[in-house]
Design a protein around this motif. Structure first.
Motif, short mmCIF file in Angstrom:
data_model
loop_
_atom_site.label_atom_id
_atom_site.label_comp_id
_atom_site.label_asym_id
_atom_site.label_seq_id
_atom_site.Cartn_x
_atom_site.Cartn_y
_atom_site.Cartn_z
N GLY A 803 0.79 -1.22 0.00
CA GLY A 803 0.00 0.00 0.00
C GLY A 803 0.82 1.27 0.00
N GLY A 804 2.14 1.14 -0.13
CA GLY A 804 3.02 2.30 -0.10
C GLY A 804 3.50 2.59 1.30
N ALA A 805 4.75 3.09 1.41
CA ALA A 805 5.37 3.43 2.70
C ALA A 805 5.33 2.26 3.67
CB ALA A 805 4.70 4.66 3.30
N GLN A 806 5.58 1.06 3.14
CA GLN A 806 5.62 -0.17 3.94
C GLN A 806 4.28 -0.51 4.59
OE1 GLN A 806 8.89 0.57 6.64
NE2 GLN A 806 10.38 -0.20 5.16
N SER A 807 3.20 0.01 4.05
CA SER A 807 1.88 -0.39 4.52
C SER A 807 1.34 -1.46 3.58
CB SER A 807 0.93 0.80 4.59
OG SER A 807 0.65 1.29 3.29
N GLY A 808 0.29 -2.15 4.04
CA GLY A 808 -0.24 -3.24 3.23
C GLY A 808 -1.75 -3.23 3.15
N ASP A 809 -2.26 -3.75 2.05
CA ASP A 809 -3.70 -3.83 1.81
C ASP A 809 -4.16 -5.24 2.16
OD1 ASP A 809 -6.29 -3.79 0.92
OD2 ASP A 809 -5.83 -2.98 -1.07
N MET A 810 -4.43 -5.48 3.44
CA MET A 810 -4.84 -6.81 3.87
C MET A 810 -6.22 -7.17 3.35
SD MET A 810 -3.59 -7.70 7.70
CE MET A 810 -4.60 -6.47 8.50
N ARG A 811 -7.06 -6.18 3.15
CA ARG A 811 -8.41 -6.47 2.68
C ARG A 811 -8.35 -7.15 1.32
NH1 ARG A 811 -13.60 -3.94 3.51
NH2 ARG A 811 -14.95 -4.15 1.70
N ARG A 812 -7.49 -6.63 0.43
CA ARG A 812 -7.37 -7.21 -0.91
C ARG A 812 -6.87 -8.65 -0.82
NH1 ARG A 812 -5.30 -3.77 -6.04
NH2 ARG A 812 -6.09 -5.17 -7.65
N ALA A 813 -5.89 -8.85 0.06
CA ALA A 813 -5.36 -10.21 0.21
C ALA A 813 -6.41 -11.15 0.80
CB ALA A 813 -4.12 -10.17 1.10
N TYR A 814 -7.13 -10.66 1.78
CA TYR A 814 -8.13 -11.49 2.46
C TYR A 814 -9.19 -11.98 1.47
CZ TYR A 814 -11.64 -12.82 5.96
OH TYR A 814 -12.55 -13.51 6.71
N TYR A 815 -9.71 -11.05 0.68
CA TYR A 815 -10.81 -11.43 -0.22
C TYR A 815 -10.32 -12.11 -1.49
CZ TYR A 815 -14.19 -9.17 2.78
OH TYR A 815 -14.99 -8.86 3.85
N LEU A 816 -9.03 -12.03 -1.77
CA LEU A 816 -8.50 -12.79 -2.90
C LEU A 816 -8.65 -14.29 -2.67
CD1 LEU A 816 -7.02 -12.84 -5.65
CD2 LEU A 816 -4.86 -12.76 -4.36
N THR A 817 -8.66 -14.70 -1.41
CA THR A 817 -8.79 -16.13 -1.11
C THR A 817 -10.15 -16.67 -1.53
OG1 THR A 817 -9.61 -15.72 1.13
CG2 THR A 817 -7.23 -15.91 0.87
N TYR A 818 -11.12 -15.78 -1.78
CA TYR A 818 -12.42 -16.24 -2.22
C TYR A 818 -12.41 -16.73 -3.67
CZ TYR A 818 -14.67 -14.23 1.96
OH TYR A 818 -15.06 -13.95 3.24
N ASP A 819 -11.38 -16.28 -4.41
CA ASP A 819 -11.24 -16.73 -5.79
C ASP A 819 -10.67 -18.14 -5.81
OD1 ASP A 819 -12.13 -14.26 -6.53
OD2 ASP A 819 -10.14 -13.46 -7.02
N ASP A 820 -11.12 -18.93 -6.72
CA ASP A 820 -10.66 -20.32 -6.80
C ASP A 820 -10.05 -20.56 -8.18
OD1 ASP A 820 -10.25 -22.92 -6.02
OD2 ASP A 820 -12.25 -23.58 -6.63
#
Length: 905
Positions: A803-820
């Motif tokens: 997410g920039g400046a060593q931050s992260g977008d956990m929401r995107r990662a979390y919901y990516l697991t819904y894809d199969d």
């Protein structure tokens, strides 16, 4: 009898926490000594001189403490001493016996009617009417004071819901001693007639603490200023204590000058009004609007044509298959089960009646602008606050070791997370807290990267699971100097009790917010800020961050013109105060709440709060608030003292100290964070405790004891379950590989402490026996627990979720697991092979071992070798997010590539 009355220093330990115990023990021991005297003298055998000398020592101790209690009080004590000096041991023993019969409750409420029973054949009656004490500061003529006391006591009625007695002291120092060592004082009555200094001999530590509290005060010769200084001292030490003023002359003039500081000002002829004010103010704290409404509802006859068959026990009362539920829980629990929100009850989601009143009383008690009840735990409270503040794309700074509810909250909110690292305690397998320098560094880096405007919030845990406590005021001051509108969420799940003790209180979020708000409005703060502006260089940039070092090294001061205080605290009331399971509170000190957050907070509250909240939990929160307003100080004193007694027992017992050691500040807080250099400030007295908590960056909660068991050769998890829980039904909080965490609370009693010590001795004896059977030395020279694997730092977010400046977008990662099929599973060896081949393996799930109870991996985080080493060495029974059959859930390279391609547009 010559009692040889000594004049020991009041509370020689210097800690008010031990006064209640020393006083009670002295009276009880004196009763035993006198019974022995009666027996020896009656039999005409033995030598009573030794017993007489022992009684004299105890009398000297009681004489130093009893002037600060109204009951039995110094007059009753002197009557007992007179009987002793007349060698009337039977009469003296009877008086001591009556006193000891009245030490009934944890907070030493005493029923005074039993102390002056004329009928010697009657036993003291078992009455449990609450009794409080009223402190009066008056150095007038003895006859006048006694007359006023009697006038006040004559106002009492048998219909009063509680009773009170007056303890009168002549000086400011005596008043402060009484407030510190006598927790039953609920009201303070001041007069203009008082001295500054006591005539009693105080311990060095207690005198040092009181002198520090009085520092810079009482320099004015004006009576009004002296009264105001004394009122401010009472407010600082015991804010729950109502303060009244009784003046003899110039009443109208005093009222004009002192308006707003005292609850009310009376003349000496207004005994009835003063009495009614004392009764009414304490009853206002005793009031529990929702609990009372629920009781009334349960007692009303009615019919249920609504949800909940169990309401009023309808589905179980006459059932042969469910009747045991009534037998076990009792009928009142089921009579109070209802879906009603009217008829005196209220709606938690839209409170306008009894719940709203309960919220307002809780806000008063905890010192917040607003307080909200939560019936499904602080996990939900955290989600409510995060969701009300954060929007997708906002940056939030988070202690990586905070409770898992924060991490899940940030997934729901969609904020970008910048994790902060706490200092590690590798030897004990424990994380501490996040140093202020690290917090400031993260903010300055974001400022240099041009991202500071996106930073919305910081979340920290105060106190941590292991009892490490921040200095919230300093953290907030320095962070606000960099980001003036930063929102703070202090997770005080384990710290709800702290607002009811004068030393603990100043390290709570709400007290720090109030103090900071007051300070920001002063001319002195403005001058300090202007001086800082002249001395500090301009902020650094991303290309040239050199000036950041000056900001890191400076004690930063926020700009009072632009700073906005937006502070939230979540507390697990059920963890450290009286409440049923899952009872929690949210406390709000937000200057912009009405204009910026009221609607979003309401929507977040609606999102996470059940439409069918548990009324019993709500009622228990109401009761818990009442209790801490009336006896919180006494209960917190008790819990600290009992924890200190455990530490002392272990340190002084030859066998226990072979195998166990309670870690102190030098073990849990690195030296650079301890200005005071004191390793155990509570043990060293009140002044040392206060100084350390004023100056040190981190302190240790003295009621939380980390017991080092490394010399037992047993790991923490086995010790907890096999030795303590299974063997002796002793519950402990958490473990590491070399320690178990013990904590006292307001429900802990001396019997429980004695049992714990007894069990530890049994365990130590068993360890000694086993070592002898095994042919080993009876005592290991060095700790024998398994070697520690270093605690891993947070690695980093994968580029796909950066997410920039060593931050992260956990929401995107979390919901990516819904894809199969976006994810797959690997065990540790397969991940190690891929890392060795130069691949990044990215976690697709939260992985949370218990202990330590926080996520070691979060969605989107790159798995590192140190993390695998740590996880492979763990032998905990419970790891959330890790599938023993399949391994770690990770993203496939193809899924990561698609996300990166999508980010590039």
């Amino acid at each position: 009898m010559d009692t040889g009355l000594a004049k020991p220093a009041v509370n020689a330990t210097g800690t008010p926490e031990s006064a209640w115990r020393r006083r009670k023990d002295a009276w009880e021991h004196l009763g035993y000594i006198l019974s022995e005297l009666v027996r020896v003298v009656g039999n005409g055998s033995g030598e009573p001189e030794t017993l007489v000398q022992e009684a004299g020592k105890l009398i000297g101790l009681i004489a130093a403490i009893e002037p600060y209690w109204a009951t039995p009080g110094i007059s009753y004590f002197n009557e007992m001493v007179a009987a002793l000096e007349a060698d009337d041991y039977d009469r003296a023993m009877e008086k001591v016996y009556l006193v000891n019969q009245t030490f009934r409750s944890q907070t030493q409420y005493i029923e005074p009617d039993t102390l002056h029973a004329e009928d010697e054949e009657n036993e003291p009656t078992a009455r449990f009417t609450p009794v409080v004490e009223v402190l009066m500061v008056d150095n007038g003529r003895v006859e006048e004071i006694e007359g006023f006391k009697q006038e006040m006591l004559d106002q009492r009625r048998s219909s009063d819901e509680f009773t009170y007695n007056l303890v009168v002291v002549p000086s400011v120092e005596d008043a402060l001693v009484a407030l510190m060592i006598n927790p039953t004082i609920q009201t303070c009555v001041l007069t203009p007639r008082f001295e500054l200094h006591t005539r009693q001999k105080l311990s060095t530590a207690l005198h040092g603490y009181i002198s520090a509290q009085m520092g810079g005060m009482f320099s004015s010769g004006k009576q009004v200023d002296l009264l105001l200084d004394l009122e401010r001292l009472v407010e600082r030490l015991r804010p729950e204590v109502a303060v009244y003023l009784v003046a003899g002359v110039a009443l109208e003039s005093l009222a004009r000058e002192l308006t707003g500081r005292f609850r009310r000002i009376f003349s000496r002829n207004d005994g009835m009004d003063l009495h009614l004010s004392i009764i009414g103010e304490i009853l206002s704290r005793y009031e529990t609007p929702f609990f009372n409404a629920l009781q009334r509802h349960a007692r009303r006859p009615g019919g249920v044509f609504h949800a909940m068959p169990i309401s009023r026990a309808g589905s179980v009362q006459n059932s042969p298959w469910a009747r045991d539920l009534v037998d076990f829980y009792g009928i009142n629990l089921l009579l109070a089960e209802t879906s009603a929100t009217s008829g005196g009850l209220d709606s938690l989601l839209d409170p306008h009646g009894s719940i709203r009143e309960a919220h307002e009383l809780a806000a008063r008690a905890f010192g917040s602008h607003r307080t909200y009840f939560v019936t499904n735990g602080t996990s939900t409270a955290n989600k409510i606050v995060h969701q009300s503040i954060l929007a997708p794309g906002d940056i939030v700074l988070v202690d990586r070791n905070c409770h898992k509810s924060h991490h899940y909250s940030l997934v729901l909110a969609g904020a970008h997370v910048k994790y902060l690292e706490a200092y590690p305690l590798q030897e004990h397998a424990i994380y501490g807290a996040v140093p202020l320098r690290e917090i400031k560094k993260a903010l300055l880096e974001l400022r240099g990267a041009g991202k500071l405007h996106k930073v919305k919030m910081i979340t920290l845990t105060n106190c941590t699971f292991d009892g490490i406590i921040y200095d919230p005021r300093r953290v907030m001051e320095e962070c606000l100097a960099i980001k003036p509108d930063l929102v703070f969420l202090w997770d005080e799940a384990w710290y709800a009790f702290a607002g009811f003790h004068p030393i603990y209180r100043k390290r709570t979020a709400m007290a720090a917010a109030r103090g900071l708000e007051a300070d920001l409005s002063t001319a002195q703060h403005r001058r300090r800020y202007e001086e800082q502006v002249r001395q500090l260089p301009e902020p650094g940039t991303h290309e040239d961050p050199a000036n950041d070092e000056a900001w890191l090294n400076a004690r930063l001061i926020p700009d009072p013109q632009v700073t906005r205080l937006r502070i939230y605290a979540t507390q697990s009331t059920h963890k450290t105060l009286t409440s049923l399971r899952q009872g929690s509170m949210i406390h709000v000190h937000d200057q912009d709440f009405a204009s910026r957050n009221a609607n979003s907070f309401r929507e977040a509250y609606m999102t996470h709060t059940s439409t069918s909240p548990n009324y019993q939990i709500l009622a228990s929160l109401d009761i818990g608030r009442r209790q801490v307003e009336l006896e919180g100080y006494a209960l917190v004193q008790r819990q600290v003292d009992l924890a200190l007694s455990i530490s002392k027992a272990i340190a002084r017992h030859d066998l226990l100290r072979k195998y166990f050691r309670v870690l102190d500040s030098s073990d849990l807080i690195p030296e650079q964070f301890r200005t005071s250099r004191n390793t155990n400030p509570v043990r060293d007295g009140l002044a040392a405790w206060d100084q350390a908590w004023d100056t040190d960056e981190f302190v240790v909660d003295p009621s939380r004891l980390t017991l080092d068991i490394s010399r037992t050769g047993v790991d923490g998890d086995t010790f907890k379950h096999s030795y303590l829980m299974d063997g002796h039904a002793i519950q402990v909080n958490k473990t590491s590989r070399t320690s178990v965490l013990l904590m006292t609370n307001i429900g802990t009693n001396r019997s429980a402490v004695a049992y714990l010590i007894e069990v530890l001795i049994k365990i130590a004896n068993e360890l000694e026996r086993q070592r002898r059977l095994d042919g080993r030395d009876a005592y290991p020279a060095q700790p024998t627990a398994q070697p520690q694997v270093p605690l891993p730092d947070f690695s980093h977010f994968a580029p796909a979720f950066d997410g920039g400046a060593q931050s992260g977008d956990m929401r995107r990662a979390y919901y990516l697991t819904y894809d199969d099929p976006a994810t797959t599973f690997y065990h540790s060896p397969a991940i190690r092979e891929r890392i060795a081949a130069g691949q990044e393996v990215v976690s697709a799930a939260f992985v949370t071992p218990y202990p330590p109870g926080f996520p070691v991996l979060v969605p989107g985080q790159v798995i590192s070798l140190p993390i695998l080493d740590y996880m492979d060495a763990l032998d905990t029974r419970e790891i959330h997010g890790y599938h023993r059959q399949y391994g770690y859930q990770v993203f496939t390279p193809e899924a990561l590539a698609l996300v990166e391609q999508d980010k590039r547009g």
